[in-house]
Design an enzyme around this catalytic site. Structure first.
Site, short mmCIF file in Angstrom:
data_model
loop_
_atom_site.label_atom_id
_atom_site.label_comp_id
_atom_site.label_asym_id
_atom_site.label_seq_id
_atom_site.Cartn_x
_atom_site.Cartn_y
_atom_site.Cartn_z
NE ARG A 1 -3.77 -2.32 0.49
CZ ARG A 1 -4.82 -2.57 -0.30
NH1 ARG A 1 -5.18 -1.70 -1.22
NH2 ARG A 1 -5.49 -3.70 -0.16
CG HIS B 1 11.48 -1.57 -5.13
ND1 HIS B 1 10.10 -1.68 -5.25
CD2 HIS B 1 11.96 -1.53 -6.40
CE1 HIS B 1 9.78 -1.70 -6.52
NE2 HIS B 1 10.89 -1.61 -7.25
CG ASP C 1 10.18 10.12 -1.36
OD1 ASP C 1 11.10 10.68 -1.96
OD2 ASP C 1 9.40 9.31 -1.91
CG ASP D 1 8.94 1.90 -5.11
OD1 ASP D 1 8.30 1.26 -5.95
OD2 ASP D 1 8.85 1.73 -3.89
#
Ligand SMILES: Nc1nc2c(c(=O)[nH]1)N[C@@H](CN(C=O)c1ccc(C(=O)N[C@@H](CCC(=O)O)C(=O)O)cc1)CN2
Ligand SMILES: NCC(=O)N[C@@H]1O[C@H](COP(=O)([O-])[O-])[C@@H](O)[C@H]1O
Length: 238
Positions: A129, A147, A179, A183
């Protein structure tokens, strides 16, 4: 240990007394002075949506000589990570978007639940999410994501599939500060993984995850003991 709903937790949670001052992961230009009692581990809250092997790696590390404890696992859906938390005796709370009137209400509930554990660091480990402004503002410079690609290549929810489809020979993993973008946050660490000619999405992803599990444990330990200096797009663990 049952998975609590956020409502159940809201009724039962007793805000913990302030912990000893701890290493603060600051988004400033000055590395924090670590005034935390070295005997008091930093508190990490992990967010997950899936099988939870990255969460498991952190939970396993935290059973040994590790500068952090896993204060809680928070999920957005019924997932295998929850069973891992229960087996590990780690509190688990599920905050399901469909239980809320809109995304902002869900994000608010998620922020409240995570904040109740007073995290020094929040780790999204397969959390599918996008975290909203309220959550980001509650934990500035303290949210870290793993990631499965070498950002800025292949952002988003399907990085491994996208890398395979593109035909890259090398991909990998990126650990970054989260942030408001997707990504796009400052990179903390990366490691390459070669793409095999016979790789499927599953086989490639498993090899990437093996790297992620090791790298994430290393980066979390470094962050909670040494903090991070964030300067624009640069994030440096001193
Ligand atoms: N504000 C941010 N939140 C999150 C970030 C981030 O960089 N900034 N990283 C993600 C993790 N992630 C990639 O690493 C990622 C996860 C999910 C998605 C996405 O498009 N999700 C969809 C719904 C997917 C689903 O529910 O099946 C959505 O949220 O609408 C993109 C990137 C963690 N959060
Ligand atoms: N864009 C977010 C994303 O794809 N995250 C990825 O989900 C996997 C979680 O594995 P796990 O459920 O076994 O811990 C990891 O590969 C992580 O990088």
């Amino acid at each position: 240990m049952p998975v609590a709903s956020s409502d159940e937790l809201a009724r039962s949670v007793i805000r913990r007394s302030a912990l000893n001052s701890h290493t603060d992961v600051r988004s400033t230009h000055s590395a924090p002075v670590d005034s935390r009692d070295p005997e008091t581990p930093s508190r990490v809250v992990v967010l997950a949506s899936g099988s939870g092997t990255l969460f498991q790696a952190l939970a396993d590390a935290a059973t040994g000589d590790f500068p952090a404890c896993i204060a809680a696992l928070v999920t957005d859906r019924d997932c295998e990570a929850e069973a891992r938390a229960q087996r590990a005796g780690i509190e688990c709370v599920r905050v399901t978007p469909r239980s809320y009137s809109d995304r902002a209400a869900w994000n608010h509930a998620l922020t409240s639940v995570v904040d109740s554990y007073r995290p020094d660091l929040v780790v999204t480990a397969g959390f599918m999410r996008i975290l909203g402004p309220e959550f980001l503002a509650a934990f500035p410079g303290k949210i870290v994501n793993s990631h499965p690609a070498l950002l800025p290549a292949f952002p988003g929810a399907h990085a491994v599939r996208d890398a395979l489809s593109y035909g890259v020979r090398v991909t990998g993993t990126t650990i970054h500060i989260v942030d408001e973008g997707v990504d796009t946050g400052p990179v903390l660490a990366q490691e390459a993984v070669t793409v095999g000619t016979d790789d499927s999405e599953s086989s490639l992803h498993e090899r990437i995850k093996a790297v992620e599990r090791r790298l994430l444990v290393e980066v979390v330990a470094a962050l909670v003991t040494r903090g991070v200096i964030i300067d624009g797009r640069k994030a440096l663990i001193p």
